[in-house]
Design an enzyme around this catalytic site. Structure first.
Site, PDB file in Angstrom:
ATOM      1  N   GLY A   1       0.827  -1.200   0.000  1.00 51.07           N
ATOM      2  CA  GLY A   1       0.000   0.000   0.000  1.00 51.07           C
ATOM      3  C   GLY A   1       0.861   1.250   0.000  1.00 51.07           C
ATOM      4  O   GLY A   1       2.039   1.205  -0.365  1.00 51.07           O
TER       5      GLY A   1
ATOM      6  N   ILE B   1      -6.851  -3.427   1.275  1.00 49.61           N
ATOM      7  CA  ILE B   1      -8.309  -3.541   1.341  1.00 49.61           C
ATOM      8  C   ILE B   1      -8.940  -2.149   1.435  1.00 49.61           C
ATOM      9  O   ILE B   1     -10.116  -1.979   1.156  1.00 49.61           O
ATOM     10  CB  ILE B   1      -8.774  -4.404   2.533  1.00 49.61           C
ATOM     11  CG1 ILE B   1      -8.416  -3.768   3.874  1.00 49.61           C
ATOM     12  CG2 ILE B   1      -8.246  -5.820   2.440  1.00 49.61           C
ATOM     13  CD1 ILE B   1      -9.197  -4.342   5.051  1.00 49.61           C
ATOM     14  N   ASP B   2      -8.141  -1.135   1.842  1.00 52.40           N
ATOM     15  CA  ASP B   2      -8.702   0.202   2.092  1.00 52.40           C
ATOM     16  C   ASP B   2      -9.026   0.974   0.808  1.00 52.40           C
ATOM     17  O   ASP B   2      -9.755   1.962   0.848  1.00 52.40           O
ATOM     18  CB  ASP B   2      -7.729   1.050   2.920  1.00 52.40           C
ATOM     19  CG  ASP B   2      -7.327   0.394   4.223  1.00 52.40           C
ATOM     20  OD1 ASP B   2      -8.111  -0.436   4.723  1.00 52.40           O
ATOM     21  OD2 ASP B   2      -6.240   0.705   4.734  1.00 52.40           O
TER      22      ASP B   2
ATOM     23  N   ARG C   1     -33.945  -3.557  16.834  1.00 54.70           N
ATOM     24  CA  ARG C   1     -32.720  -2.965  17.386  1.00 54.70           C
ATOM     25  C   ARG C   1     -31.990  -2.090  16.378  1.00 54.70           C
ATOM     26  O   ARG C   1     -32.174  -2.224  15.167  1.00 54.70           O
ATOM     27  CB  ARG C   1     -31.747  -4.076  17.782  1.00 54.70           C
ATOM     28  CG  ARG C   1     -32.086  -4.721  19.093  1.00 54.70           C
ATOM     29  CD  ARG C   1     -31.142  -5.861  19.381  1.00 54.70           C
ATOM     30  NE  ARG C   1     -31.367  -6.380  20.719  1.00 54.70           N
ATOM     31  CZ  ARG C   1     -30.937  -7.551  21.149  1.00 54.70           C
ATOM     32  NH1 ARG C   1     -30.260  -8.343  20.334  1.00 54.70           N
ATOM     33  NH2 ARG C   1     -31.166  -7.935  22.382  1.00 54.70           N
TER      34      ARG C   1
ATOM     35  N   GLY D   1     -10.623   0.446   6.969  1.00 60.18           N
ATOM     36  CA  GLY D   1     -10.439   1.476   5.939  1.00 60.18           C
ATOM     37  C   GLY D   1      -9.422   2.533   6.330  1.00 60.18           C
ATOM     38  O   GLY D   1      -9.118   3.420   5.538  1.00 60.18           O
TER      39      GLY D   1
ATOM     40  N   ARG E   1     -26.847  -2.367  19.632  1.00 58.75           N
ATOM     41  CA  ARG E   1     -25.714  -3.296  19.748  1.00 58.75           C
ATOM     42  C   ARG E   1     -24.641  -2.878  18.751  1.00 58.75           C
ATOM     43  O   ARG E   1     -24.926  -2.181  17.777  1.00 58.75           O
ATOM     44  CB  ARG E   1     -26.152  -4.735  19.420  1.00 58.75           C
ATOM     45  CG  ARG E   1     -27.185  -5.297  20.365  1.00 58.75           C
ATOM     46  CD  ARG E   1     -26.596  -5.603  21.739  1.00 58.75           C
ATOM     47  NE  ARG E   1     -27.553  -6.239  22.630  1.00 58.75           N
ATOM     48  CZ  ARG E   1     -28.308  -5.597  23.502  1.00 58.75           C
ATOM     49  NH1 ARG E   1     -28.247  -4.272  23.600  1.00 58.75           N
ATOM     50  NH2 ARG E   1     -29.134  -6.261  24.289  1.00 58.75           N
TER      51      ARG E   1
ATOM     52  N   LEU F   1     -11.405 -10.064   9.887  1.00 60.51           N
ATOM     53  CA  LEU F   1     -12.141 -10.951   8.968  1.00 60.51           C
ATOM     54  C   LEU F   1     -12.096 -10.373   7.556  1.00 60.51           C
ATOM     55  O   LEU F   1     -12.073 -11.105   6.569  1.00 60.51           O
ATOM     56  CB  LEU F   1     -13.621 -11.028   9.381  1.00 60.51           C
ATOM     57  CG  LEU F   1     -14.017 -12.010  10.460  1.00 60.51           C
ATOM     58  CD1 LEU F   1     -15.505 -11.878  10.739  1.00 60.51           C
ATOM     59  CD2 LEU F   1     -13.696 -13.426   9.999  1.00 60.51           C
TER      60      LEU F   1
ATOM     61  N   ARG G   1      -9.739  -9.002   6.115  1.00 62.51           N
ATOM     62  CA  ARG G   1      -8.442  -9.171   5.444  1.00 62.51           C
ATOM     63  C   ARG G   1      -8.199 -10.619   5.032  1.00 62.51           C
ATOM     64  O   ARG G   1      -7.265 -10.912   4.292  1.00 62.51           O
ATOM     65  CB  ARG G   1      -7.329  -8.721   6.394  1.00 62.51           C
ATOM     66  CG  ARG G   1      -7.318  -7.227   6.659  1.00 62.51           C
ATOM     67  CD  ARG G   1      -6.029  -6.595   6.200  1.00 62.51           C
ATOM     68  NE  ARG G   1      -4.913  -7.127   6.890  1.00 62.51           N
ATOM     69  CZ  ARG G   1      -4.323  -6.565   7.942  1.00 62.51           C
ATOM     70  NH1 ARG G   1      -4.770  -5.418   8.405  1.00 62.51           N
ATOM     71  NH2 ARG G   1      -3.295  -7.121   8.507  1.00 62.51           N
TER      72      ARG G   1
HETATM   73  O1  F6P Z   1      -4.537  -0.994   5.841  1.00 63.68           O
HETATM   74  C1  F6P Z   1      -5.251  -2.184   6.037  1.00 63.68           C
HETATM   75  C2  F6P Z   1      -5.783  -2.255   7.423  1.00 63.68           C
HETATM   76  O2  F6P Z   1      -6.532  -3.452   7.543  1.00 63.68           O
HETATM   77  C3  F6P Z   1      -6.624  -1.058   7.873  1.00 63.68           C
HETATM   78  O3  F6P Z   1      -7.916  -1.076   7.323  1.00 63.68           O
HETATM   79  C4  F6P Z   1      -6.560  -1.201   9.362  1.00 63.68           C
HETATM   80  O4  F6P Z   1      -6.715   0.049  10.007  1.00 63.68           O
HETATM   81  C5  F6P Z   1      -5.172  -1.721   9.592  1.00 63.68           C
HETATM   82  O5  F6P Z   1      -4.737  -2.300   8.376  1.00 63.68           O
HETATM   83  C6  F6P Z   1      -5.082  -2.735  10.697  1.00 63.68           C
HETATM   84  O6  F6P Z   1      -3.761  -3.067  10.862  1.00 63.68           O
HETATM   85  P1  F6P Z   1      -3.244  -4.236  11.818  1.00 63.68           P
HETATM   86  O7  F6P Z   1      -3.182  -5.472  10.972  1.00 63.68           O
HETATM   87  O8  F6P Z   1      -1.900  -3.762  12.243  1.00 63.68           O
HETATM   88  O9  F6P Z   1      -4.219  -4.371  12.940  1.00 63.68           O
END
Ligand code: F6P
Length: 359
Positions: free
Chosen positions: A114, A138-139, A174, A182, A277, A284, A286
């Site tokens: 990234g 993924i962002d 609810r 992100g 809630r 998940l 990722r």
């Molecule tokens: O950049 C990808 C990302 O999954 C973000 O969406 C998230 O803030 C961060 O990485 C989480 O990083 P880590 O794996 O260090 O918890």
């Protein structure tokens, strides 16, 4: 040509498909390929460098994760070194990395990452290392490409969760607040929220007012819609407020954004009197198999990166500029910050179909 491949930063579904495609494309040119393990750690004596063959990439295109492993604590220009008193200092180990790469006979490196990894690639390229980048996250917050691979899979995972939450939220009258990833960009929240027909979407690009979110939920209640789904990006913030931080980061790691869903749920229950809630979808998003879209894009990116190496496009990143894959200077990519455009048709569609952004 002896080519090195490295995966850096947080993993994203599709990494293995890029690796496979790049390795096969390189082997078909009779090049050799070395896999640098765990970001650039393999080039700094902290992990291995392994030979990548047809056998090593067999049957991996559909798998999440990365066979090369990864880290988001591996910037060679700011490598965390313990001082011995429990604190860390950041040291520049880039010369060591380049010299080790040369000793191994590596002519060029494809780095899949990234914005953080691309910034490292740009600096290594400035020092004479022949680098080509592949945009991964993924962002979806990398500029100059329509999308990054991994984003579509994350949106699909979030969408599946939103669909499931709808049925339970409706059964119990609810409000359910779901937090998606992100970092500082709202793409996952916006796309999954719109596709999943959320009632409220909160994104970092639009600071929200809790009273406006509560108004939307009350209006739905009056109209007989006794449940509501709120999709919140982890980096969303109140008007005049700050991003929520999860806790301390490890040395060499960025701030960890998130944890906002619980607070929003607490406030909404107070304001509306409705049972509320929350959940954090977390990592998940990722994991798992890349979608067909991501697998295809990743495969196209891998082969295109090898073509970029062949063309000597050093310091460039492969990018999707539909319908084609092109190369763009990494410097141009880093100049821009990609965020949700507020006048984009996706935003207009969300507003026109009644979704509130809490503004
Ligand atoms: O950049 C990808 C990302 O999954 C973000 O969406 C998230 O803030 C961060 O990485 C989480 O990083 P880590 O794996 O260090 O918890």
């Amino acid at each position: 040509m002896r080519l090195g491949i490295s995966t850096g930063g947080g993993d994203a579904p599709g990494l293995n498909a890029v690796i496979r495609s790049a390795v096969l494309s390189a082997l078909s040119r009779n090049w050799e390929v070395l896999g640098i393990k765990r970001g650039f750690a393999g080039l700094m004596g902290d992990d291995d460098v392994v030979s990548l063959t047809r056998e090593s990439v067999r049957g991996i295109a559909h798998l999440g994760g990365t066979i090369l492993r990864t880290t988001n604590r591996g910037n060679p220009f700011a490598w965390p070194r313990p001082r011995g008193d429990g604190t860390y200092e950041e040291i520049d180990r880039s010369d060591e990395l380049i010299s080790n790469a040369r000793q191994l006979g590596i002519d060029a490196i494809i780095t899949i990452g990234g914005d953080g990894s691309l910034a490292i690639a740009d600096k290594l390229a400035a020092k004479g290392m022949r680098m080509v980048g592949v945009p991964k996250t993924i962002d979806n917050d990398v500029a100059c490409t329509v999308t990054t691979f991994g984003f579509d899979t994350a949106v699909s995972t979030a969408l599946e969760a939103i669909d499931k939450l709808h049925t339970t939220a409706e059964s119990h009258d609810r409000v359910i607040v779901i937090e998606v990833m992100g970092r500082h960009a709202g793409f996952i929240a916006l796309h999954s929220g719109l596709a999943g027909t959320a009632d409220v979407i909160l994104i970092p690009e639009i600071p929200y007012e809790m009273s406006k979110v509560a108004d939307k939920i009350r209006a739905r209640d009056r109209a007989g819609r006794k449940f509501s789904i709120v999709v919140v990006a982890e980096g969303a913030k109140r008007k005049g407020g700050q991003e929520s931080i999860l806790g301390p980061s490890m040395p060499g790691q960025d701030r960890r954004v998130g944890g906002i869903a619980g607070r929003i749920a607490y406030d909404l229950q107070e304001l509306t009197g409705k049972e509320t809630r929350s959940l954090v979808l977390g990592h998940l998003q990722r994991g798992g198999q890349p979608t067909g879209y991501d697998r295809l894009l990743a495969t196209r990116f891998g082969a295109a990166a090898v073509r970029a190496v062949e063309a000597g496009s050093w310091g460039h990143m492969v990018a999707l500029q539909s319908p084609h894959i092109v190369t763009v200077p990494i410097k141009d990519v880093l100049k821009e910050v990609k965020r949700v455009e507020l006048d984009h048709d996706v935003m207009k569609t969300a507003r026109e179909t009644g979704i509130s952004f809490g503004d």
